[in-house]
Write a protein that holds these residues in place. Structure first.
Motif, PDB file in Angstrom:
ATOM      1  N   LEU A   1       3.876   5.758  -5.535  1.00  0.00           N
ATOM      2  CA  LEU A   1       3.750   5.813  -6.997  1.00  0.00           C
ATOM      3  C   LEU A   1       2.694   6.837  -7.413  1.00  0.00           C
ATOM      4  N   TYR A   2       1.582   6.824  -6.707  1.00  0.00           N
ATOM      5  CA  TYR A   2       0.495   7.774  -6.982  1.00  0.00           C
ATOM      6  C   TYR A   2       0.990   9.215  -6.786  1.00  0.00           C
TER       7      TYR A   2
ATOM      8  N   ARG B   1       4.491  24.790 -14.083  1.00  0.00           N
ATOM      9  CA  ARG B   1       5.753  25.514 -14.343  1.00  0.00           C
ATOM     10  C   ARG B   1       6.232  25.268 -15.771  1.00  0.00           C
ATOM     11  N   ASP B   2       6.965  26.253 -16.296  1.00  0.00           N
ATOM     12  CA  ASP B   2       7.440  26.126 -17.675  1.00  0.00           C
ATOM     13  C   ASP B   2       8.912  25.728 -17.772  1.00  0.00           C
TER      14      ASP B   2
ATOM     15  N   VAL C   1       4.619  19.815 -14.077  1.00  0.00           N
ATOM     16  CA  VAL C   1       4.786  20.139 -15.501  1.00  0.00           C
ATOM     17  C   VAL C   1       3.690  21.084 -15.979  1.00  0.00           C
ATOM     18  N   LEU C   2       2.491  20.915 -15.417  1.00  0.00           N
ATOM     19  CA  LEU C   2       1.386  21.812 -15.788  1.00  0.00           C
ATOM     20  C   LEU C   2       1.613  23.233 -15.286  1.00  0.00           C
TER      21      LEU C   2
ATOM     22  N   HIS D   1       0.828  -1.198   0.000  1.00  0.00           N
ATOM     23  CA  HIS D   1       0.000   0.000   0.000  1.00  0.00           C
ATOM     24  C   HIS D   1       0.867   1.255   0.000  1.00  0.00           C
TER      25      HIS D   1
ATOM     26  N   LEU E   1       3.416  10.256  -9.614  1.00  0.00           N
ATOM     27  CA  LEU E   1       2.783  10.561 -10.901  1.00  0.00           C
ATOM     28  C   LEU E   1       1.980  11.866 -10.840  1.00  0.00           C
ATOM     29  N   VAL E   2       1.206  12.043  -9.771  1.00  0.00           N
ATOM     30  CA  VAL E   2       0.383  13.257  -9.666  1.00  0.00           C
ATOM     31  C   VAL E   2       1.266  14.493  -9.535  1.00  0.00           C
TER      32      VAL E   2
ATOM     33  N   PRO F   1      12.297  23.710 -16.808  1.00  0.00           N
ATOM     34  CA  PRO F   1      12.603  22.402 -16.213  1.00  0.00           C
ATOM     35  C   PRO F   1      13.089  22.477 -14.763  1.00  0.00           C
TER      36      PRO F   1
ATOM     37  N   GLN G   1      10.156  23.168 -12.629  1.00  0.00           N
ATOM     38  CA  GLN G   1       9.305  21.979 -12.609  1.00  0.00           C
ATOM     39  C   GLN G   1       9.844  20.959 -11.617  1.00  0.00           C
TER      40      GLN G   1
ATOM     41  N   LEU H   1       2.255   1.843  -3.447  1.00  0.00           N
ATOM     42  CA  LEU H   1       1.232   2.384  -4.346  1.00  0.00           C
ATOM     43  C   LEU H   1       0.994   3.865  -4.069  1.00  0.00           C
TER      44      LEU H   1
ATOM     45  N   THR I   1       4.283  14.856 -10.609  1.00  0.00           N
ATOM     46  CA  THR I   1       4.950  15.089 -11.904  1.00  0.00           C
ATOM     47  C   THR I   1       4.039  15.870 -12.842  1.00  0.00           C
ATOM     48  N   VAL I   2       2.789  15.401 -12.963  1.00  0.00           N
ATOM     49  CA  VAL I   2       1.855  16.068 -13.890  1.00  0.00           C
ATOM     50  C   VAL I   2       1.583  17.506 -13.438  1.00  0.00           C
ATOM     51  N   PHE I   3       1.357  17.691 -12.142  1.00  0.00           N
ATOM     52  CA  PHE I   3       1.074  19.050 -11.659  1.00  0.00           C
ATOM     53  C   PHE I   3       2.268  19.979 -11.848  1.00  0.00           C
TER      54      PHE I   3
END
Lengths: 58, 143
Positions: free
Chosen positions: A11-12, A25-26, A22-23, A5, A15-16, A28, A31, A8, A18-20
């Motif tokens: 990992l969650y 900040r411009d 990148v969304l 658990h 991933l979340v 690297p 980010q 997981l 990472t996406v936020f």
């Protein structure tokens, strides 16, 4: 299927965040900084909440 | 009042700047592509780094959700929570359609990872909605 658990959740969070990052900040470098801070926030809050809930039975 | 006329007279805001790519057909293309393939909206507009990261992370997240025995919810208006879950699931585009075609996402409610799987599946779709909005902003010239 045996899955940790905690793994997981890590990992969650990875991933979340990472996406936020990148969304939001411009650059690297920004980010990476935002992503690491967000990831750390996710993990530490989950860890603290987990321990706070520990004494209470389901 | 002076400030207002000053602003209107000399400074240009983001809303006033010319928008070369704000044609409706282009906006629609960007949004539809961004929905179908996560990150495609950014790739189409030359934001390669962002597009590639979305292209990898979001379908990967969706795949993990399926692997964890998560469920792809049906559109049932009678159950509002299931309905909202169904909307979130559909946000990922082609991976959702492919999963449906291969009968994946039935969900195993007795699996220990069932709720984790649902969370991964729904979050992937919801994050792609944000990615679509970001691609829309880029197409409008706001970002």
């Amino acid at each position: 299927m045996t899955t940790s658990h905690f793994l997981l959740m890590v990992l969650y969070a990875l991933l979340v965040s990472t996406v936020f990052a990148v969304l939001l900040r411009d650059q690297p470098r920004e980010q990476l900084k935002t992503g690491v801070m967000m990831f750390g926030g996710f993990i530490s809050v989950a860890y603290v909440l987990g321990w706070l809930m520990f004494p209470f039975p389901l | 009042m002076i400030e207002c006329s000053d602003r209107m007279g000399t400074k240009s805001t983001a809303a006033e700047r010319p928008r070369a790519s704000a044609e409706p057909w282009r906006l629609a293309t960007v949004c539809i592509l961004a929905w179908l393939v996560p990150g495609a909206g950014h790739l189409l507009q030359g934001r390669r780094q962002k597009g590639l990261i979305f292209l990898v992370t979001l379908p990967f997240m969706f795949g993990i959700g399926l692997w964890l025995q998560g469920r792809l919810f049906p559109l049932e208006l009678s159950d509002p929570l299931v309905f909202l879950g169904a909307i979130a699931n559909r946000g990922i585009g082609i991976p959702y359609i492919a999963a449906r075609m291969f009968d994946a996402g039935a969900g195993l409610v007795t699996a220990a990872s069932y709720e984790y799987g649902n969370t991964f599946l729904m979050t992937a779709g919801l994050l792609n909605f944000l990615v679509i909005l970001d691609a829309f902003d880029v197409a409008l010239g706001r970002k």
